[in-house]
Write an enzyme that holds these catalytic residues in place. Structure first.
Site, mmCIF file in Angstrom:
data_model
loop_
_atom_site.group_PDB
_atom_site.id
_atom_site.type_symbol
_atom_site.label_atom_id
_atom_site.label_comp_id
_atom_site.label_asym_id
_atom_site.label_seq_id
_atom_site.Cartn_x
_atom_site.Cartn_y
_atom_site.Cartn_z
ATOM 1 N N GLU A 188 42.540 23.284 32.115
ATOM 2 C CA GLU A 188 41.880 24.587 32.027
ATOM 3 C C GLU A 188 42.292 25.287 30.740
ATOM 4 O O GLU A 188 43.350 25.947 30.704
ATOM 5 C CB GLU A 188 42.278 25.452 33.220
ATOM 6 C CG GLU A 188 41.876 24.882 34.552
ATOM 7 C CD GLU A 188 41.651 25.968 35.591
ATOM 8 O OE1 GLU A 188 40.551 26.020 36.135
ATOM 9 O OE2 GLU A 188 42.557 26.779 35.820
ATOM 10 N N LYS A 208 40.625 33.078 43.971
ATOM 11 C CA LYS A 208 41.585 34.070 43.446
ATOM 12 C C LYS A 208 41.755 35.217 44.460
ATOM 13 O O LYS A 208 41.665 34.984 45.660
ATOM 14 C CB LYS A 208 41.127 34.576 42.074
ATOM 15 C CG LYS A 208 40.847 33.414 41.111
ATOM 16 C CD LYS A 208 40.722 33.841 39.696
ATOM 17 C CE LYS A 208 40.382 32.631 38.843
ATOM 18 N NZ LYS A 208 40.325 32.926 37.436
ATOM 19 N N GLU A 223 47.000 31.872 35.228
ATOM 20 C CA GLU A 223 47.299 33.262 35.610
ATOM 21 C C GLU A 223 48.709 33.364 36.183
ATOM 22 O O GLU A 223 49.406 34.353 35.962
ATOM 23 C CB GLU A 223 46.239 33.762 36.614
ATOM 24 C CG GLU A 223 44.929 34.052 35.897
ATOM 25 C CD GLU A 223 43.683 33.874 36.744
ATOM 26 O OE1 GLU A 223 43.776 33.857 37.987
ATOM 27 O OE2 GLU A 223 42.603 33.737 36.139
ATOM 28 N N ASN A 239 38.392 28.138 43.355
ATOM 29 C CA ASN A 239 39.554 29.034 43.353
ATOM 30 C C ASN A 239 39.025 30.463 43.479
ATOM 31 O O ASN A 239 38.529 31.036 42.519
ATOM 32 C CB ASN A 239 40.317 28.852 42.025
ATOM 33 C CG ASN A 239 41.460 29.847 41.880
ATOM 34 O OD1 ASN A 239 41.818 30.546 42.834
ATOM 35 N ND2 ASN A 239 42.030 29.916 40.685
ATOM 36 N N HIS A 263 48.509 27.490 37.810
ATOM 37 C CA HIS A 263 47.323 28.110 37.206
ATOM 38 C C HIS A 263 47.792 29.018 36.064
ATOM 39 O O HIS A 263 48.852 29.630 36.140
ATOM 40 C CB HIS A 263 46.573 28.912 38.271
ATOM 41 C CG HIS A 263 45.238 29.394 37.792
ATOM 42 N ND1 HIS A 263 45.100 30.504 36.991
ATOM 43 C CD2 HIS A 263 43.995 28.896 37.976
ATOM 44 C CE1 HIS A 263 43.816 30.665 36.715
ATOM 45 N NE2 HIS A 263 43.125 29.705 37.293
ATOM 46 N N GLY A 300 37.243 32.466 32.886
ATOM 47 C CA GLY A 300 36.679 33.785 33.156
ATOM 48 C C GLY A 300 36.077 34.467 31.948
ATOM 49 O O GLY A 300 35.816 35.671 31.969
ATOM 50 N N SER A 323 34.985 28.533 33.096
ATOM 51 C CA SER A 323 33.584 28.964 32.988
ATOM 52 C C SER A 323 32.587 27.847 33.313
ATOM 53 O O SER A 323 31.529 27.766 32.691
ATOM 54 C CB SER A 323 33.315 29.558 31.599
ATOM 55 O OG SER A 323 34.095 30.724 31.406
HETATM 56 C C1 PEP Z 1 39.953 29.350 37.114
HETATM 57 O O1 PEP Z 1 40.490 30.430 37.162
HETATM 58 O O2 PEP Z 1 40.531 28.361 37.584
HETATM 59 C C2 PEP Z 1 38.653 29.247 36.481
HETATM 60 C C3 PEP Z 1 38.289 28.088 36.033
HETATM 61 O O3 PEP Z 1 37.910 30.403 36.401
HETATM 62 P P1 PEP Z 1 36.395 30.543 35.859
HETATM 63 O O4 PEP Z 1 35.602 29.404 36.449
HETATM 64 O O5 PEP Z 1 35.937 31.866 36.360
HETATM 65 O O6 PEP Z 1 36.464 30.453 34.367
#
Ligand code: PEP
Length: 255
Positions: free
Chosen positions: A170, A12, A100, A10, A98, A176, A216
């Site tokens: 997630e 983003k 976000e 992703n 997601h 992040g 992460s």
């Molecule tokens: C995400 O936003 O789907 C995600 C998992 O981000 P990160 O790997 O940066 O934590």
């Protein structure tokens, strides 16, 4: 039941068009090291065509996905992108719900549910995201929150449609932040999600659904996550912006 692992990046709202093209070419060129795993790139909507063209030029089997989509096929929805438009540009996947989008854009389970149905109707595979916040985990509400999101986001899907989707667990506190869930914490929620999928359809259907972990994920923590029985891949944010890191994660899931 063996489920083919799936690792999706992703991106983003990152990269410019040249960088998108270069990253795609780099991932496609070195993808051979992780051939057993299905890979998907989800660039910003404006770069979907650029990435699709780069994948085609590399004769790559890597899938293409959107990061969001509208629930209507067309109409007066200024600024939106429809499922058939993603399909038109070669997408096979779309990330939905997601965290976000849930927090920054106010997407509810009902909205995610409508988008999931629209994506399926257009022939896309939705990657439906669920996960609890830190406050919810600390209040011992992880199971209730994730159960509610699974039931709400996937309500009314037929068994045939449920079999096609991918779910991404997630935990919001791990996205992040550099704080990855332990493999045991992740496995516990993945098993819960699978039991919820069984409740929505049947154990046989639930056994087919791939459940990714996201939050992460890096090359150095991916193998421990991949070793868990209900973790079938990863949804990768930050680390998907570097070809070596993304492919390192893919390799860990290839076993
Ligand atoms: C995400 O936003 O789907 C995600 C998992 O981000 P990160 O790997 O940066 O934590």
């Amino acid at each position: 039941m063996s489920r083919r692992k799936i690792v999706a990046g992703n991106w983003k709202m990152n990269l410019d068009r040249t960088q998108a093209r270069e990253l795609t070419a780099a991932v496609a060129a070195r993808r051979g090291t992780a051939a057993a795993v299905e890979l998907v790139l989800c660039p910003p909507a404006l770069y979907v065509e650029t990435v699709g063209t780069a994948l085609a030029a590399a004769q790559s089997d890597i899938g293409l996905g959107g990061q969001n989509v509208h629930d209507k096929p067309n109409g007066a929805f200024t600024g939106e992108v429809s499922p058939p438009m993603l399909v038109d540009l070669g997408c096979r996947y779309v990330i939905l719900g997601h965290s976000e989008r849930r927090t920054l854009c106010g997407e509810t389970d009902a909205v995610v549910n409508a988008k999931t149905k629209a994506a399926l109707a257009a022939g896309l595979t939705p990657i439906v995201c669920v996960g609890e916040t830190l406050a919810e985990r600390e209040a011992d509400r992880t199971a209730a929150v994730v159960t509610g999101q699974v039931q709400g986001s996937l309500a009314g899907l037929s068994a045939a449609d449920l079999e096609k989707i991918v779910v991404a667990y997630e935990p919001v506190w791990a996205i992040g932040t550099g704080k990855v869930a332990t493999p045991e914490q992740a496995q516990e929620v993945h098993a819960l999600i699978r039991s919820q999928l069984a409740a929505l359809s049947s154990a046989a259907v639930a056994a087919q659904v791939r459940i990714q972990y996201g939050g992460s994920v890096k090359p150095d923590n991916a193998a421990d996550l991949a070793a868990q029985p209900d973790i079938d891949g990863a949804l990768v944010g930050g680390a998907s912006l570097k070809a070596d890191d993304f492919l390192g994660i893919a390799k860990a899931f290839a076993g």
